[in-house]
Design an enzyme around this catalytic site. Structure first.
Site, PDB file in Angstrom:
ATOM      1  CG  HIS A  67       0.088  -0.357   2.655  1.00 21.15           C
ATOM      2  ND1 HIS A  67       0.550  -1.203   2.989  1.00 21.15           N
ATOM      3  CD2 HIS A  67       0.277   0.724   3.687  1.00 21.15           C
ATOM      4  CE1 HIS A  67       1.075  -1.357   4.417  1.00 21.15           C
ATOM      5  NE2 HIS A  67       0.871  -0.182   4.692  1.00 21.15           N
ATOM      6  CB  CYS A 178       1.593   0.435  10.061  1.00 21.87           C
ATOM      7  SG  CYS A 178       0.133   0.718   8.758  1.00 21.87           S
TER       8      CYS A 178
END
Length: 635
Positions: A67, A178
Site C-alpha cells: 500500500h 504504522c
C-alpha cells in the site's frame, strides 16, 4: 463507503502470473494503471517499494497488502490479485502469499475513503473470508464475498458498543500505528481484539490511522490499566503513559503475536515507561525489534539525527534554489556595489540566503531535541542551534546543541518528578522552557561554541589546503556514499556533511556529493537507452523518467531498478558515482547551492567541467550495466 466502491471488476486479477515479490508488485501496479487509477505509474511503484523497504507487507496467513499514499494516485482504489500456487512475497511467516490486495490512496484522501481502505484489512483477518476468496471463480464472486462481509464504520461501532466486553482478568489497553495508517494499523488492532475475546480478556485498542485517532484512550482508562501495548512503527503520544507498564513492539508483532503480547500485558511483564518521549515501536525489550530495526546507541543517534535532517531539508531546498535563481543575474547580483546588481535578485538572495538558509542549523537542532524529549525539547534546541550559528560553530555546533538540549530536558523531567500532579500543567509551559533554554544556553555559550567554532575553522582551512590527490580521494568516497543506499543512512550522512561544509564556507565537498547523487538515475536512463536488449519494455519506459529525476538530483529514482537487481545495479551505481565525485574534485569544482541538480551547474566555478564529470560518471555506470546484465526475452 463500501469497499467495493474502491475494488471493482476492472481492478481484479484472478490469476497472478508472477512468482516473485518484485514482479508481483509490478503486475499489480499495472492493473491499477490500466484501470486509470494512476497518473504516474513509476512514482506509485516507488512509493510501494519504499513502504516495503520498511517492513514486508506480506503479513502471513497467505496475505500481502502492499500500500502507498501518494500524489501519483488519481482516485483511491484497491487492486486484488490471486495466486492459487502462491508467490514468494517475503512474508513474515515465511509462507507463500495467495491473496494480494494493493491499496492506492491519494495524498489528500478523505476519511470516508481511508476508512473503507482500512476496513478491508480487518476483513482479511477472518479465515472464512480468505477461504472464500481463494475458491471464488469470477470477479463478480469476489465482489459478492466482500459485499457480504463489509460493514460501514457506523455499523461496526454500534456492534462494538452493543456487545459488552467479556468478563476476564482486567482491562488492558493497546495502541496501534504504522507509517501509512491504512492496513497494518487496523490489522494489528483486529488481531489483538480477536485474541483478547478468545482469551476472555477485556481490551480497548486505539488506532492511529490515516483518518485520525479512533477509540482514543482516556486518562481514567490509562490510570486503571494493568499495562499498555504499543504496537507502532511511527511516533505516537507516549507521555500519557508515564509511570505505567508499557510493552513497545513493532506493529507487525501485534498481527503475528497477539496472544504473547496480551499475556505479557496481563502478567505485567513490561518495563515501566519513564517518560523519555520516544514513540517508536522498536524497544530494546522486544527481540523482534532488535532483529529487524537495530538497537543501541548508534540506532538511537541515527533516528534523532534523521528527524532533524528531514525537517531541515525544506529550508535547504527552498532557500538554496532561491539563491541559485538569484545568480541568473550574476554571482554578485545581490551586492549593491557590483555592476551586476539587480533588485529582484537581491530580494531572492535575502529571502533564501539571509533568512531560509540561516535557519537550517536552528531547525536541525530544534527537531533533534524534539525527537529526544518531545515538544519540551524544541525551544531549547532551537535556541542552542541559533547560538551555534551566531558563534560560527556551524552545523557541528547545531548537532551538539540538539542532542544537548534534548537530554537536558530529559534530565529536567526526572528532576521535577517531585512536583505534585496538580501542578503538572506548569512543566511544559514554564519549567521545561525556562530551565531548558537557560541550561542549554549556558553550556553552548561557555563550553561548546568556542572550541567547536575553532574546530570548524580548522576543518575548513584543512580542506582548502588539501592537494589534488587527497581531494580526489574525498570526492570518490563522498560520491560513492551517495549511491550505496540511495536515500538511506550513508546517502544522508554524505549529504549532511556537504551541507555542513557549505555552512562553513567550503563548497568543494558538496559538488562531489551532488554529482554522485545524480549519477544512479542518469546511469540507468542511459543504460536503458543504449542497451535496450538488456531491459524490458516497462524498464525502458521507466528509464525515460530517470533522465529527469537524475537531472533534478533525485537519487531515489534509481531505487526500483536497484531493488529489482541489487547485485548488478548497486555496484555499477557506486563506481559511476565515485568517478563523478572524484572528477569534480580533480577539476576543483565548487558548488555553493545545497540542491538543484544540473539546474544549478551554472553557479559553479567550472560549469562545463562539472557537467562533464556527471556525464562521465553516468556513462561509466551505463557501460558496467550493459556488460553485467543479461539480455532479456520478453513474452
Amino acid at each position: 463507503m463500501k469497499i467495493t466502491e474502491l475494488l471493482t471488476k476492472h481492478t481484479i486479477k484472478l490469476n497472478i502470473e508472477s512468482k516473485e515479490k518484485e514482479n508481483v508488485i509490478d503486475e499489480m501496479v499495472t492493473v491499477l494503471d490500466k484501470a486509470g487509477k494512476l497518473n504516474d505509474r513509476q512514482a506509485y511503484k516507488e512509493a510501494i517499494l519504499n513502504r516495503e523497504s520498511q517492513s514486508s507487507t506480506g503479513i502471513g496467513e497467505g496475505i500481502a497488502i502492499p500500500h502507498a499514499k501518494t500524489a501519483s494516485v488519481i482516485n483511491p482504489a484497491i487492486a486484488f490479485g490471486r495466486s492459487k500456487d502462491g508467490v514468494d512475497y517475503e512474508s513474515l511467516d515465511g509462507q507463500p502469499a495467495h491473496l494480494v490486495f494493493m491499496i492506492a490512496a491519494t495524498e489528500g484522501a478523505n476519511n470516508t475513503h481511508l476508512e473503507a481502505l482500512s476496513r478491508l484489512s480487518t476483513l482479511l483477518m477472518r479465515e472464512e473470508i480468505r477461504k472464500q476468496l481463494l475458491e471464488a471463480e469470477s470477479e463478480d464472486a469476489i465482489i459478492d464475498i466482500i459485499n457480504q462481509h463489509d460493514k460501514d464504520d457506523d455499523e461496526e461501532e454500534e456492534e462494538e458498543e452493543a456487545a459488552p466486553a467479556p468478563a476476564g482478568k482486567g482491562k488492558i489497553l493497546a495502541v496501534t500505528a504504522c507509517p501509512t495508517g491504512i492496513a497494518h494499523t487496523f490489522m494489528a488492532a483486529d488481531a489483538l481484539k480477536e485474541k483478547a475475546k478468545e482469551l476472555g480478556v477485556e481490551i480497548k485498542v486505539e488506532t492511529n490511522g490515516s483518518s485520525g485517532i479512533k477509540h482514543k484512550l482516556t486518562a481514567q482508562e490509562i490510570e486503571d490499566a494493568p499495562a499498555i501495548i504499543v504496537a507502532a512503527d511511527k511516533q505516537v503520544e507516549m507521555e500519557r503513559f508515564k509511570g505505567k507498564r508499557v510493552l513497545q513492539v513493532p506493529v507487525t508483532a501485534g498481527i503475528r503475536r497477539p496472544q504473547e503480547l496480551i499475556e505479557k500485558a496481563m502478567n505485567q511483564d513490561a518495563p515501566i515507561y519513564q517518560g523519555s518521549g520516544g514513540g517508536s515501536a522498536a524497544s530494546n525489550d522486544d527481540e523482534e525489534a532488535k532483529g529487524k530495526s537495530g538497537s543501541g546507541i548508534g540506532n538511537t543517534f541515527y533516528k534523532h539525527l534523521m528527524s532533524g535532517v528531514s525537517n531541515m531539508l525544506p529550508f535547504v531546498v527552498g532557500g538554496g534554489i532561491l539563491v541559485a535563481i538569484s545568480f541568473f543575474w550574476g554571482i554578485h547580483s545581490a551586492d549593491p556595489n557590483d555592476p551586476s546588481y539587480n533588485t529582484f535578485a537581491a530580494a531572492l538572495n535575502f529571502i533564501g540566503g539571509d533568512n531560509a538558509l540561516k535557519l537550517i542549523v536552528a531547525v536541525l537542532a530544534g527537531f533533534i531535541a524534539m525527537s529526544i524529549a518531545d515538544r519540551p525539547g524544541f525551544a531549547p534546541g532551537m535556541v542552542g542551534g541559533f547560538m551555534a550559528t551566531q558563534a560560527n560553530a556551524g552545523f557541528l555546533g547545531g548537532l551538539i546543541a540538539g542532542f544537548l538540549a534534548g537530554y537536558v530536558v530529559i534530565l529536567l523531567k526526572k528532576v521535577f518528578t517531585f512536583i505534585p500532579q496538580s501542578l503538572d500543567g506548569l512543566k511544559p509551559v514554564l519549567i521545561y522552557p525556562l530551565f531548558g533554554i537557560f541550561i542549554t544556553g549556558v553550556l553552548m555559550q561557555f563550553v561548546v561554541n568556542t572550541p567547536v567554532a575553532a574546530f570548524m575553522n580548522f576543518l575548513t582551512n584543512w580542506l582548502e589546503s588539501l592537494g589534488t590527490g587527497n581531494l580526489v580521494l574525498m570526492g570518490i568516497i563522498l560520491g560513492g556514499m551517495m549511491a550505496i543506499d540511495m536515500g538511506g543512512p550513508l546517502n544522508k550522512a554524505a549529504f549532511t556533511f556537504g551541507i555542513a561544509m557549505i555552512d562553513a564556507g567550503n563548497y568543494a565537498p558538496h559538488a562531489a556529493i551532488m554529482a554522485g547523487g545524480m549519477v544512479p538515475p542518469l546511469g540507468i536512463a542511459l543504460a536503458t537507452t543504449i542497451f535496450r536488449n538488456k531491459f524490458t519494455q516497462r524498464d525502458r519506459e521507466a528509464g525515460i523518467t530517470c533522465y529527469f529525476m537524475g537531472a533534478a538530483f533525485v537519487t531515489e529514482g534509481a531505487i526500483p531498478f536497484a531493488a529489482a537487481d541489487p547485485l548488478r545495479v548497486i555496484p555499477a551505481a557506486v563506481v559511476g558515482a565515485a568517478v563523478a565525485g572524484g572528477l569534480t574534485e580533480f577539476f576543483r569544482v565548487t558548488l555553493p547551492a545545497p540542491h538543484g541538480g544540473v539546474f544549478v551547474a551554472f553557479i559553479t566555478n567550472h560549469p562545463m567541467l562539472y557537467l562533464l564529470s556527471i556525464v562521465i560518471g553516468a556513462v561509466v555506470m551505463a557501460i558496467i550495466l550493459g556488460i553485467v546484465k543479461k539480455p532479456v526475452t520478453e513474452k
